[in-house]
Design a protein around this motif. Structure first.
Motif, PDB file in Angstrom:
ATOM      1  N   ARG A 170      43.219 -12.896 -18.680  1.00 31.63           N
ATOM      2  CA  ARG A 170      43.606 -14.216 -19.183  1.00 31.63           C
ATOM      3  C   ARG A 170      44.999 -14.606 -18.728  1.00 31.63           C
ATOM      4  N   THR A 171      45.817 -13.609 -18.377  1.00 33.02           N
ATOM      5  CA  THR A 171      47.215 -13.923 -18.108  1.00 33.02           C
ATOM      6  C   THR A 171      47.607 -13.806 -16.638  1.00 33.02           C
ATOM      7  N   SER A 172      47.050 -12.843 -15.922  1.00 30.18           N
ATOM      8  CA  SER A 172      47.536 -12.686 -14.555  1.00 30.18           C
ATOM      9  C   SER A 172      46.415 -12.896 -13.539  1.00 30.18           C
ATOM     10  N   VAL A 173      46.772 -13.557 -12.442  1.00 26.21           N
ATOM     11  CA  VAL A 173      45.815 -13.838 -11.376  1.00 26.21           C
ATOM     12  C   VAL A 173      45.630 -12.570 -10.545  1.00 26.21           C
ATOM     13  N   PRO A 174      44.394 -12.071 -10.425  1.00 27.08           N
ATOM     14  CA  PRO A 174      44.194 -10.860  -9.620  1.00 27.08           C
ATOM     15  C   PRO A 174      44.372 -11.149  -8.136  1.00 27.08           C
ATOM     16  N   GLU A 175      45.086 -10.264  -7.457  1.00 30.55           N
ATOM     17  CA  GLU A 175      45.282 -10.411  -6.017  1.00 30.55           C
ATOM     18  C   GLU A 175      43.996 -10.043  -5.285  1.00 30.55           C
ATOM     19  N   LEU A 176      43.805 -10.677  -4.113  1.00 33.35           N
ATOM     20  CA  LEU A 176      42.671 -10.303  -3.277  1.00 33.35           C
ATOM     21  C   LEU A 176      43.138  -9.170  -2.377  1.00 33.35           C
ATOM     22  N   HIS A 177      42.682  -7.942  -2.642  1.00 37.30           N
ATOM     23  CA  HIS A 177      43.100  -6.881  -1.713  1.00 37.30           C
ATOM     24  C   HIS A 177      41.952  -5.975  -1.341  1.00 37.30           C
ATOM     25  N   SER A 178      42.136  -5.300  -0.235  1.00 31.78           N
ATOM     26  CA  SER A 178      41.077  -4.435   0.283  1.00 31.78           C
ATOM     27  C   SER A 178      40.938  -3.221  -0.599  1.00 31.78           C
ATOM     28  N   ASN A 179      39.713  -2.878  -0.923  1.00 31.19           N
ATOM     29  CA  ASN A 179      39.507  -1.620  -1.636  1.00 31.19           C
ATOM     30  C   ASN A 179      38.559  -0.722  -0.861  1.00 31.19           C
ATOM     31  N   ALA A 180      38.170  -1.165   0.296  1.00 32.57           N
ATOM     32  CA  ALA A 180      37.381  -0.344   1.210  1.00 32.57           C
ATOM     33  C   ALA A 180      37.483  -1.020   2.556  1.00 32.57           C
ATOM     34  N   GLU A 181      36.968  -0.399   3.574  1.00 30.46           N
ATOM     35  CA  GLU A 181      37.060  -0.999   4.892  1.00 30.46           C
ATOM     36  C   GLU A 181      36.276  -2.305   4.933  1.00 30.46           C
ATOM     37  N   HIS A 182      36.861  -3.355   5.513  1.00 31.45           N
ATOM     38  CA  HIS A 182      36.238  -4.675   5.645  1.00 31.45           C
ATOM     39  C   HIS A 182      35.866  -5.281   4.296  1.00 31.45           C
ATOM     40  N   ARG A 183      36.478  -4.885   3.233  1.00 23.93           N
ATOM     41  CA  ARG A 183      36.089  -5.416   1.921  1.00 23.93           C
ATOM     42  C   ARG A 183      37.309  -5.870   1.171  1.00 23.93           C
ATOM     43  N   ARG A 184      37.238  -7.055   0.584  1.00 23.81           N
ATOM     44  CA  ARG A 184      38.347  -7.519  -0.254  1.00 23.81           C
ATOM     45  C   ARG A 184      37.768  -8.036  -1.563  1.00 23.81           C
ATOM     46  N   VAL A 185      38.405  -7.690  -2.670  1.00 23.14           N
ATOM     47  CA  VAL A 185      37.948  -8.136  -3.981  1.00 23.14           C
ATOM     48  C   VAL A 185      39.156  -8.584  -4.791  1.00 23.14           C
ATOM     49  N   ALA A 186      39.005  -9.650  -5.549  1.00 22.69           N
ATOM     50  CA  ALA A 186      40.086 -10.099  -6.432  1.00 22.69           C
ATOM     51  C   ALA A 186      39.626  -9.947  -7.875  1.00 22.69           C
ATOM     52  N   CYS A 187      39.779  -8.742  -8.419  1.00 27.33           N
ATOM     53  CA  CYS A 187      39.382  -8.508  -9.798  1.00 27.33           C
ATOM     54  C   CYS A 187      40.196  -7.345 -10.332  1.00 27.33           C
ATOM     55  N   HIS A 188      40.817  -7.563 -11.500  1.00 26.68           N
ATOM     56  CA  HIS A 188      41.630  -6.497 -12.090  1.00 26.68           C
ATOM     57  C   HIS A 188      40.812  -5.238 -12.324  1.00 26.68           C
ATOM     58  N   LEU A 189      39.560  -5.434 -12.727  1.00 28.66           N
ATOM     59  CA  LEU A 189      38.756  -4.277 -13.120  1.00 28.66           C
ATOM     60  C   LEU A 189      38.312  -3.467 -11.909  1.00 28.66           C
ATOM     61  N   VAL A 190      37.975  -4.187 -10.836  1.00 23.87           N
ATOM     62  CA  VAL A 190      37.598  -3.459  -9.625  1.00 23.87           C
ATOM     63  C   VAL A 190      38.797  -2.703  -9.084  1.00 23.87           C
ATOM     64  N   ALA A 191      39.970  -3.332  -9.148  1.00 25.55           N
ATOM     65  CA  ALA A 191      41.181  -2.673  -8.677  1.00 25.55           C
ATOM     66  C   ALA A 191      41.436  -1.404  -9.482  1.00 25.55           C
ATOM     67  N   GLU A 192      41.161  -1.479 -10.787  1.00 20.58           N
ATOM     68  CA  GLU A 192      41.404  -0.314 -11.630  1.00 20.58           C
ATOM     69  C   GLU A 192      40.517   0.848 -11.225  1.00 20.58           C
ATOM     70  N   VAL A 193      39.260   0.514 -10.930  1.00 20.13           N
ATOM     71  CA  VAL A 193      38.334   1.564 -10.497  1.00 20.13           C
ATOM     72  C   VAL A 193      38.915   2.274  -9.283  1.00 20.13           C
ATOM     73  N   ARG A 194      39.416   1.468  -8.353  1.00 18.83           N
ATOM     74  CA  ARG A 194      39.972   2.038  -7.150  1.00 18.83           C
ATOM     75  C   ARG A 194      41.189   2.909  -7.487  1.00 18.83           C
ATOM     76  N   GLY A 195      42.037   2.361  -8.414  1.00 17.91           N
ATOM     77  CA  GLY A 195      43.226   3.095  -8.803  1.00 17.91           C
ATOM     78  C   GLY A 195      42.872   4.440  -9.413  1.00 17.91           C
ATOM     79  N   ALA A 196      41.809   4.449 -10.230  1.00 19.43           N
ATOM     80  CA  ALA A 196      41.410   5.682 -10.890  1.00 19.43           C
ATOM     81  C   ALA A 196      40.896   6.692  -9.864  1.00 19.43           C
ATOM     82  N   ALA A 197      40.203   6.177  -8.870  1.00 22.80           N
ATOM     83  CA  ALA A 197      39.618   7.061  -7.869  1.00 22.80           C
ATOM     84  C   ALA A 197      40.695   7.645  -6.962  1.00 22.80           C
ATOM     85  N   ALA A 198      41.754   6.867  -6.722  1.00 24.66           N
ATOM     86  CA  ALA A 198      42.780   7.298  -5.789  1.00 24.66           C
ATOM     87  C   ALA A 198      43.643   8.433  -6.350  1.00 24.66           C
TER      88      ALA A 198
END
Lengths: 326, 327, 308
Positions: free
Chosen positions: A298-326
């Motif tokens: 509700r408060t912050s605009v998610p950035e569009l960033h790559s989370n895999a090769e040739h893939r970009r997603v703008a979602c806080h939750l998807v980013a978190e998944v990536r963060g957890a995996a890393a």
């Protein structure tokens, strides 16, 4: 290889109708969009009405200036609209849109219309122009008899072929197609899609294919960008994005496509409607309709960033998944 | 379908001036069933139902028979039709935003439908309208009662049209391309709503669409139309699994698949014939790979009960037999 | 709504200023008023005295600013022919003109609109064709021809109606009929097409589909929508009726504003001509302003825009 067209953090803001005694309202139709398309590649831009996908097409072609960011065509900044270079560039980048009848001049024959861009840009000798008209008409699947007819004497599919032939006559390197097959019947639509694919194979033209029809996009696009209220929320190769959508909006879009022969199952139906672009929700614009939204959305605009090769997603939750995996 | 059908169409023909667009339609609608009518533009799928309800403009000439519970509607007096419309057979259309009167508030437009078909008046009628608005999923309905049509989105306008159609508790709801003008996620919502309302009210649904996907989501049975005729009918699952008419096969092949690849789509060559210059035989013959001399001269009748097909060279219904026949 | 009305009011004022400017310059550029009034044979001294007296020797913009200022003070100058103030001279002719234009407008609306709507409802019938034919004849035959033919029939041949002048109400019959034929024809034609367009609208089919009686579909859904585009035409009609009064008043020697205008133009009577032009403009601007506001009030879309 450098891209044919490239947009860097492009925004486009429309001033709404103000009055003598009213302040103007501003609609951010396109916001902070970056993308690129290479030779021989098709990038599809999908989204619902109000997503800004058509405006993006206009910005890429230089028909509507970007309010922020820059568009580069063949490694050079786009010339300002109306200038001589801008007019010369028209031959290299062409637009095809939904309604072929509106795009064609009712008084001219199909041959005259296809020839027009060659005359305007003075490409070739008159004999070469006539030759090019025959050639490009054959390429799009028009019969020689169609060339002497006027638009109202052709069927919808033939008209759209004529529009495509006119766009391809000057051998453009970039084609922006805005819902080019939406007005056509299923059987004709399939013919025109095949024509686009064949033309691209022959000429290597780069295509931006704006559409709301995911099935068509799956068939023709190499990469797909999903737009929601002016922003790209996900971008990935076509085979990946439909098989494994990551953004909750893309997931909903994919599951909303009715599959012939399949009854209404337990698919996810997105509730609510896209908000008015003039009243964009705070944070992630999708959060009011998102089934998994959390407070952060509700408060912050998610950035569009790559989370895999040739893939970009703008979602806080998807980013978190990536963060957890890393 | 043992009992008499709710509605029976026999030999319905519609002509506009010199061009005939509907060439003898035979269809039965059972109470509570959901029939999908599919085909491309100009195939007569909408005109058939507009003609059945007498909603075509004056220059259209209609002949044949349309019986609703035994009552003849084809060329019936205006008063008869007005009694059936809305109350027994309701209809919703494509482009919902322009189906509401732009200069009147939506609440009163819905009240108009309620008072037309029920004995409810005044506050009772308004209460019923609010109930209908809730039923079709209009949020914040009390506040929106007094808004004008242009203040509603396309999806919400279609919900309002559905609410209006439900006011007369019809036996049949004819939905003419109700989701075509709507965005994908909204389309899914409306399809879901139509399916739910049909289950809850038990009304029959005629779903006219060019979108085979949308049809399969809400319908049990399908009638495929081509150039003013029904060319194939049958259960949805059966038709999609084993299409028998070459046109149905071509139509299904033309649709790209979301789980498909990027190969060229199999297309039907050519285009739909001009309705005022139809060939003497099968209208599809010129585009058909199976066509022979018979097809060029004689119109194939729609044969079979339950599942029927109008083709001289139709694939056999049983898939294993079909493989053998094609080999 | 207030700001919308205010915007429209400002626009109306701008139109008025444009016309004042136009009237001022075009009349002065079209010839020398001194020569027109005194004749080309008049001695140079007399011409100069006349120009001096009327301020015609002053620079253009001085004449202009003086003129504009005095107009807003209610002073339209004095008639060059008899030296009387122009405004009362013109105003005293207004009732005579209105006694022709108001009945004509009423006739136009009460005959033109129903005729067009009935024709649309019976499209392609004999009735429809008759209405179209009559309407086209009405607005293509010039009103001086209509007027003369009417005089020939009713005054000369039958002798039942007076051919000119102002006296009993009978004197008004022929001018009013002459004046309204054009506008009835136009309004009938526009009403017919406005109604046909509305009848083709999806909401009409939807209203029929819900089981509403045809009569109610027309009354509740078609008519209110068909009236909206007609309002604009009616606004223009007021203007064309006033313009038509110039011709009609001349044919029937009707002592109205239109006839005064012709006389004053012939005599290069600047003050009177300008006064009439501005008065006509005020009338037309008022008519269009009323129509605009009425339309905004009736059309929910523009009402909303006006609110925003």
């Amino acid at each position: 290889m450098s891209p044919i067209i490239e947009a860097n953090n492009v925004s486009r803001t429309y001033a709404g109708h103000g009055g003598l005694f009213r302040p103007k309202s501003y609609v951010r139709a396109v916001e902070d969009v970056s993308l690129s398309v290479e030779q021989g590649e098709t990038l599809a831009v999908i989204g619902e009405s109000g997503s800004g996908k058509s405006t993006l097409g206009q910005v890429l072609l230089g028909l509507a200036p970007a309010s922020a960011g820059d568009v580069r065509f063949r490694d050079a900044a786009l010339s300002p609209a109306g200038s001589r270079q801008w007019r010369e560039q028209r031959a290299e980048m062409q637009l095809i849109y939904q309604d072929p009848l509106a795009a064609l001049d009712p008084r001219l024959t199909i041959a005259e219309q296809i020839r027009e861009p060659l005359d305007i840009h003075q490409i070739g000798t008159p004999e070469e122009r006539a030759q090019r008209v025959d050639e490009v008409a054959r390429d799009v699947g028009l019969q020689p008899v169609h060339l002497s007819r006027r638009p109202h004497e052709l069927s919808g599919g033939q008209r759209q072929r004529a529009v495509i032939a006119r766009a391809m006559a000057s051998k453009p390197v970039l084609l922006v197609c805005d819902e080019p097959v939406s007005a056509l019947d299923v059987s004709i639509q399939a013919q025109v899609i095949n024509t686009f694919r064949r033309l691209q194979r022959m000429s290597g033209v780069a295509m931006v294919f704006i559409s709301h029809d995911l099935k068509v996009v799956r068939n023709i696009a190499h990469r797909v960008a999903v737009m929601y209220l002016g922003r790209i929320v996900e971008e990935a190769p076509a085979d990946v994005i439909f098989a494994n959508p990551q953004h909750p909006y893309t997931k909903a879009l994919v599951s909303s496509v009715p599959i012939p022969g399949k009854p209404l199952g337990d698919r996810v139906i997105l509730q609510g409607e896209p908000p008015n672009p003039a009243a964009r929700p705070s944070g992630c614009a999708f959060h009011p309709r998102c089934p998994v939204a959390v407070a952060q959305c509700r408060t912050s605009v998610p950035e569009l960033h790559s989370n895999a090769e040739h893939r970009r997603v703008a979602c806080h939750l998807v980013a978190e998944v990536r963060g957890a995996a890393a | 379908m043992n009992s008499a059908p709710l509605m029976a169409i026999r030999g319905l023909e519609v002509t506009f001036g010199t061009s005939r667009v509907v060439h003898g339609i035979d269809l039965d609608i059972a109470a509570g069933e959901a029939l999908g009518v599919v085909g491309e533009s100009g195939c007569g799928k909408s005109v058939t139902w507009l003609a059945a309800l007498g909603l075509l403009p004056g220059m259209a000439a209609t002949s044949g028979s349309v019986r609703f519970q035994g009552q003849e509607l084809c060329n019936a007096p205006r008063a008869t039709l007005e009694n059936v419309r809305g109350r027994r057979i309701a209809m919703i259309f494509q482009d919902p935003s322009s189906c509401l009167n732009p200069v009147r508030r939506v609440g009163p437009q819905l009240v108009e439908a309620v008072t037309l078909h029920t004995n409810l008046r005044g506050d009772e009628a308004k209460t019923e309208v609010l109930r209908l608005m809730e039923l079709v999923g209009i949020p914040d309905r009390a506040a929106r009662f007094n808004l004008y049509p242009h203040e509603f989105s396309g999806g919400q306008s279609q919900r309002l049209m559905i609410a209006m159609a439900l006011a007369g508790r019809p036996d049949i709801l004819v939905a003419d391309e109700p989701t075509t003008a709507l965005d994908a996620t909204i389309q899914a919502q409306i399809l879901d709503l139509l399916g739910r309302l049909r289950r809850e009210t038990g009304m029959a649904l005629i779903f006219i669409s060019h979108d085979l996907g949308a049809v399969s989501q809400v319908c049990d049975r399908i009638a495929v139309m081509y150039a003013g005729r029904v060319v194939e009918t049958g259960a949805v699952t059966e038709i999609f699994a084993h299409p028998r008419h070459p046109y149905t096969v071509g139509l299904l092949n033309s649709i790209p698949r979301l789980d498909g690849g990027q190969d060229d789509l199999l297309t039907i060559p050519g285009a739909v014939p001009d309705p005022s210059h139809l060939p003497p035989g099968c209208a599809f013959a010129a585009r058909c790979a199976r066509a022979d001399e018979t097809c060029a001269t004689a119109i194939p009748p729609l044969r079979g009960d339950g599942a029927a097909v109008a083709c001289w060279h139709a694939a056999l219904p049983n898939p294993s037999l079909r493989e053998a026949a094609l080999a | 709504m207030m700001s919308f009305a205010l915007t429209r009011l400002l626009r109306a004022f701008a139109t008025l200023m444009l016309v004042i400017t136009f009237a001022f310059s075009i009349l002065r550029l079209s010839g020398d008023p001194a020569i027109a009034v005194l004749g080309p044979m008049a001695p140079a001294a007399a011409l100069n005295a006349f120009r001096e007296a009327w301020g015609l020797t002053e620079p253009f913009w001085v004449q202009y600013s003086k003129y504009v200022l005095s107009i807003f003070a209610g002073d339209f100058g004095d008639s060059m022919r008899d030296g009387l103030p122009a405004l009362p001279l013109v105003l005293e002719r207004v009732p005579a003109t209105l006694s022709l234009t108001i009945p004509s407008l009423i006739l136009t609306l009460t005959i033109g609109i129903p005729a067009g709507i009935v024709a649309a409802l019976h499209r392609n019938s004999l009735l429809d064709r008759t209405v179209i034919l009559a309407a086209v004849a009405g607005f293509t035959v010039p009103s001086f021809v209509v007027g003369l033919v009417l005089v020939l029939i009713f005054s000369v041949t039958l002798g039942v109606l007076p051919s000119g002048g102002q006296g009993s109400w009978l004197h008004g019959v022929l001018p009013i009929i002459t004046m309204s034929t054009v506008s009835i024809g136009l309004v009938a034609r526009y009403s017919r097409s406005a109604m046909l367009e509305v009848l083709n609208a999806p909401y009409i089919r939807a209203a029929s589909a819900k089981g509403l009686k045809w009569r109610d579909v027309i009354r509740l859904h078609a008519l209110p929508n068909a009236i909206l585009p007609l309002l604009t035409i009616i606004g223009l009609m007021v203007g064309s009726l006033i313009a038509g009064s110039v011709v009609v008043e001349s044919i029937f020697s009707w002592p109205g504003m239109g006839r005064l205008l012709i006389i004053s133009v012939a005599a290069r009577d600047l003050a009177v001509v300008q006064c009439i032009l501005i008065l006509i403009t005020v009338l037309m601007v008022c008519a269009n302003l009323t129509v605009d506001l009425l339309q905004a009030w009736l059309d929910p879309k523009s009402r909303n825009k006006a609110h925003a």
